[in-house]
Design a protein around this motif. Sequence first.
Motif, mmCIF file in Angstrom:
data_model
loop_
_atom_site.group_PDB
_atom_site.id
_atom_site.type_symbol
_atom_site.label_atom_id
_atom_site.label_comp_id
_atom_site.label_asym_id
_atom_site.label_seq_id
_atom_site.Cartn_x
_atom_site.Cartn_y
_atom_site.Cartn_z
ATOM 1 N N ARG A 116 26.929 3.189 82.475
ATOM 2 C CA ARG A 116 27.560 3.438 83.776
ATOM 3 C C ARG A 116 27.237 2.292 84.735
ATOM 4 O O ARG A 116 28.107 1.785 85.439
ATOM 5 C CB ARG A 116 27.074 4.771 84.357
ATOM 6 C CG ARG A 116 27.764 5.115 85.676
ATOM 7 C CD ARG A 116 27.033 6.173 86.442
ATOM 8 N NE ARG A 116 25.739 5.651 86.841
ATOM 9 C CZ ARG A 116 24.640 6.375 86.977
ATOM 10 N NH1 ARG A 116 24.665 7.656 86.740
ATOM 11 N NH2 ARG A 116 23.512 5.821 87.348
ATOM 12 N N ASN A 117 25.992 1.847 84.741
ATOM 13 C CA ASN A 117 25.606 0.737 85.620
ATOM 14 C C ASN A 117 26.294 -0.569 85.232
ATOM 15 O O ASN A 117 26.568 -1.405 86.086
ATOM 16 C CB ASN A 117 24.093 0.558 85.626
ATOM 17 C CG ASN A 117 23.390 1.645 86.397
ATOM 18 O OD1 ASN A 117 23.966 2.262 87.297
ATOM 19 N ND2 ASN A 117 22.137 1.905 86.052
ATOM 20 N N LEU A 118 26.568 -0.724 83.942
ATOM 21 C CA LEU A 118 27.261 -1.934 83.493
ATOM 22 C C LEU A 118 28.695 -1.987 84.013
ATOM 23 O O LEU A 118 29.200 -3.058 84.339
ATOM 24 C CB LEU A 118 27.272 -2.016 81.963
ATOM 25 C CG LEU A 118 25.967 -2.382 81.288
ATOM 26 C CD1 LEU A 118 26.090 -2.206 79.780
ATOM 27 C CD2 LEU A 118 25.546 -3.796 81.625
ATOM 28 N N ILE A 119 29.367 -0.826 84.083
ATOM 29 C CA ILE A 119 30.784 -0.870 84.453
ATOM 30 C C ILE A 119 31.069 -0.483 85.897
ATOM 31 O O ILE A 119 32.140 -0.790 86.400
ATOM 32 C CB ILE A 119 31.642 0.001 83.511
ATOM 33 C CG1 ILE A 119 31.317 1.465 83.671
ATOM 34 C CG2 ILE A 119 31.540 -0.468 82.096
ATOM 35 C CD1 ILE A 119 32.350 2.367 83.040
ATOM 36 N N LYS A 120 30.140 0.157 86.583
ATOM 37 C CA LYS A 120 30.456 0.629 87.935
ATOM 38 C C LYS A 120 30.760 -0.520 88.894
ATOM 39 O O LYS A 120 31.543 -0.351 89.820
ATOM 40 C CB LYS A 120 29.352 1.525 88.489
ATOM 41 C CG LYS A 120 28.110 0.806 88.952
ATOM 42 C CD LYS A 120 27.114 1.776 89.529
ATOM 43 C CE LYS A 120 25.891 1.020 90.007
ATOM 44 N NZ LYS A 120 24.895 1.947 90.541
ATOM 45 N N VAL A 121 30.172 -1.670 88.650
ATOM 46 C CA VAL A 121 30.428 -2.807 89.532
ATOM 47 C C VAL A 121 31.874 -3.287 89.452
ATOM 48 O O VAL A 121 32.350 -3.976 90.346
ATOM 49 C CB VAL A 121 29.457 -3.979 89.237
ATOM 50 C CG1 VAL A 121 28.033 -3.598 89.530
ATOM 51 C CG2 VAL A 121 29.599 -4.456 87.800
ATOM 52 N N ALA A 122 32.581 -2.890 88.406
ATOM 53 C CA ALA A 122 33.973 -3.321 88.243
ATOM 54 C C ALA A 122 34.916 -2.606 89.197
ATOM 55 O O ALA A 122 36.066 -3.016 89.336
ATOM 56 C CB ALA A 122 34.432 -3.088 86.809
ATOM 57 N N PHE A 123 34.455 -1.567 89.878
ATOM 58 C CA PHE A 123 35.360 -0.767 90.693
ATOM 59 C C PHE A 123 35.028 -0.793 92.190
ATOM 60 O O PHE A 123 35.533 0.022 92.942
ATOM 61 C CB PHE A 123 35.395 0.673 90.164
ATOM 62 C CG PHE A 123 35.891 0.722 88.754
ATOM 63 C CD1 PHE A 123 37.243 0.586 88.479
ATOM 64 C CD2 PHE A 123 35.008 0.854 87.696
ATOM 65 C CE1 PHE A 123 37.707 0.593 87.177
ATOM 66 C CE2 PHE A 123 35.468 0.870 86.386
ATOM 67 C CZ PHE A 123 36.817 0.738 86.128
ATOM 68 N N THR A 124 34.217 -1.736 92.605
ATOM 69 C CA THR A 124 33.956 -1.890 94.034
ATOM 70 C C THR A 124 35.075 -2.710 94.664
ATOM 71 O O THR A 124 35.831 -3.400 93.969
ATOM 72 C CB THR A 124 32.608 -2.605 94.271
ATOM 73 O OG1 THR A 124 32.696 -3.931 93.728
ATOM 74 C CG2 THR A 124 31.450 -1.848 93.633
ATOM 75 N N THR A 125 35.197 -2.641 95.991
ATOM 76 C CA THR A 125 36.239 -3.401 96.699
ATOM 77 C C THR A 125 36.109 -4.889 96.409
ATOM 78 O O THR A 125 37.102 -5.580 96.162
ATOM 79 C CB THR A 125 36.131 -3.145 98.216
ATOM 80 O OG1 THR A 125 36.216 -1.741 98.431
ATOM 81 C CG2 THR A 125 37.220 -3.861 98.971
ATOM 82 N N ARG A 133 25.371 -9.098 80.529
ATOM 83 C CA ARG A 133 25.469 -8.134 81.629
ATOM 84 C C ARG A 133 24.141 -7.424 81.866
ATOM 85 O O ARG A 133 23.737 -7.222 82.998
ATOM 86 C CB ARG A 133 26.573 -7.104 81.373
ATOM 87 C CG ARG A 133 27.965 -7.667 81.333
ATOM 88 C CD ARG A 133 28.343 -8.334 82.668
ATOM 89 N NE ARG A 133 29.669 -8.882 82.597
ATOM 90 C CZ ARG A 133 29.956 -10.133 82.268
ATOM 91 N NH1 ARG A 133 28.996 -10.981 81.995
ATOM 92 N NH2 ARG A 133 31.196 -10.559 82.234
ATOM 93 N N VAL A 134 23.461 -7.045 80.792
ATOM 94 C CA VAL A 134 22.157 -6.394 80.935
ATOM 95 C C VAL A 134 21.176 -7.343 81.606
ATOM 96 O O VAL A 134 20.418 -6.945 82.503
ATOM 97 C CB VAL A 134 21.633 -5.910 79.561
ATOM 98 C CG1 VAL A 134 20.169 -5.493 79.643
ATOM 99 C CG2 VAL A 134 22.484 -4.765 79.036
ATOM 100 N N GLN A 135 21.184 -8.606 81.215
ATOM 101 C CA GLN A 135 20.307 -9.596 81.836
ATOM 102 C C GLN A 135 20.626 -9.767 83.316
ATOM 103 O O GLN A 135 19.730 -9.879 84.148
ATOM 104 C CB GLN A 135 20.415 -10.948 81.119
ATOM 105 C CG GLN A 135 19.767 -10.952 79.755
ATOM 106 C CD GLN A 135 20.023 -12.243 78.996
ATOM 107 O OE1 GLN A 135 20.839 -13.068 79.382
ATOM 108 N NE2 GLN A 135 19.323 -12.401 77.881
ATOM 109 N N GLU A 136 21.925 -9.766 83.669
ATOM 110 C CA GLU A 136 22.318 -9.871 85.079
ATOM 111 C C GLU A 136 21.801 -8.682 85.878
ATOM 112 O O GLU A 136 21.299 -8.847 86.991
ATOM 113 C CB GLU A 136 23.836 -9.970 85.203
ATOM 114 C CG GLU A 136 24.415 -11.275 84.729
ATOM 115 C CD GLU A 136 25.938 -11.259 84.656
ATOM 116 O OE1 GLU A 136 26.564 -10.286 85.148
ATOM 117 O OE2 GLU A 136 26.512 -12.216 84.103
#
Length: 172
Positions: A24-33, A162-165
Amino acid sequence: CFGQDSLVMMECGEADREKWRLHRNLIKVAFTTNAVEKMADKVWTVANGFTSSILRECAKNCRDANQGSYCAEAEDIFKWVTLDIFGKVAFNYNFGCTETLTTTPLAHSLNYTIEDSNTRCKSVNLLNPVHQLYWLPTQRNREFNYHRENVHGLLREICQQRVQEIDTRKND
């Protein structure tokens, strides 16, 4: 990140809770403004590069055959653009199809695994062991495994980045 370990396939039981949280943390950033605005820029970048490639090819054809045109199968063009946009938006990865106006080897592997999976999932093939038993030493399975490993290698690399980021952001 994919297959049985994807967010969609997880049962969200106690055993999957940490894995689900990570995904969830990996993909949630894809849906911010902010992310959606960045996606528009990435789509534009692919479209602009694609247009440049077409114009370059037209200019080359004008010199070579005295005709300033470019001809390709529409299905191929749509696949190239879709793959490159998907790669840039979802993974910040450039498959390079729109730059080369060809199906690059990794894009071919992705297409192959999708088409092969679709064929194996057809109702007429569901009970056919030749189609369902991937470990059987058939030419089809060897080819599928080759392409699957290409795709999985890329996906593993992208997920590790992505995990490293995320870890870097947590530590900062």
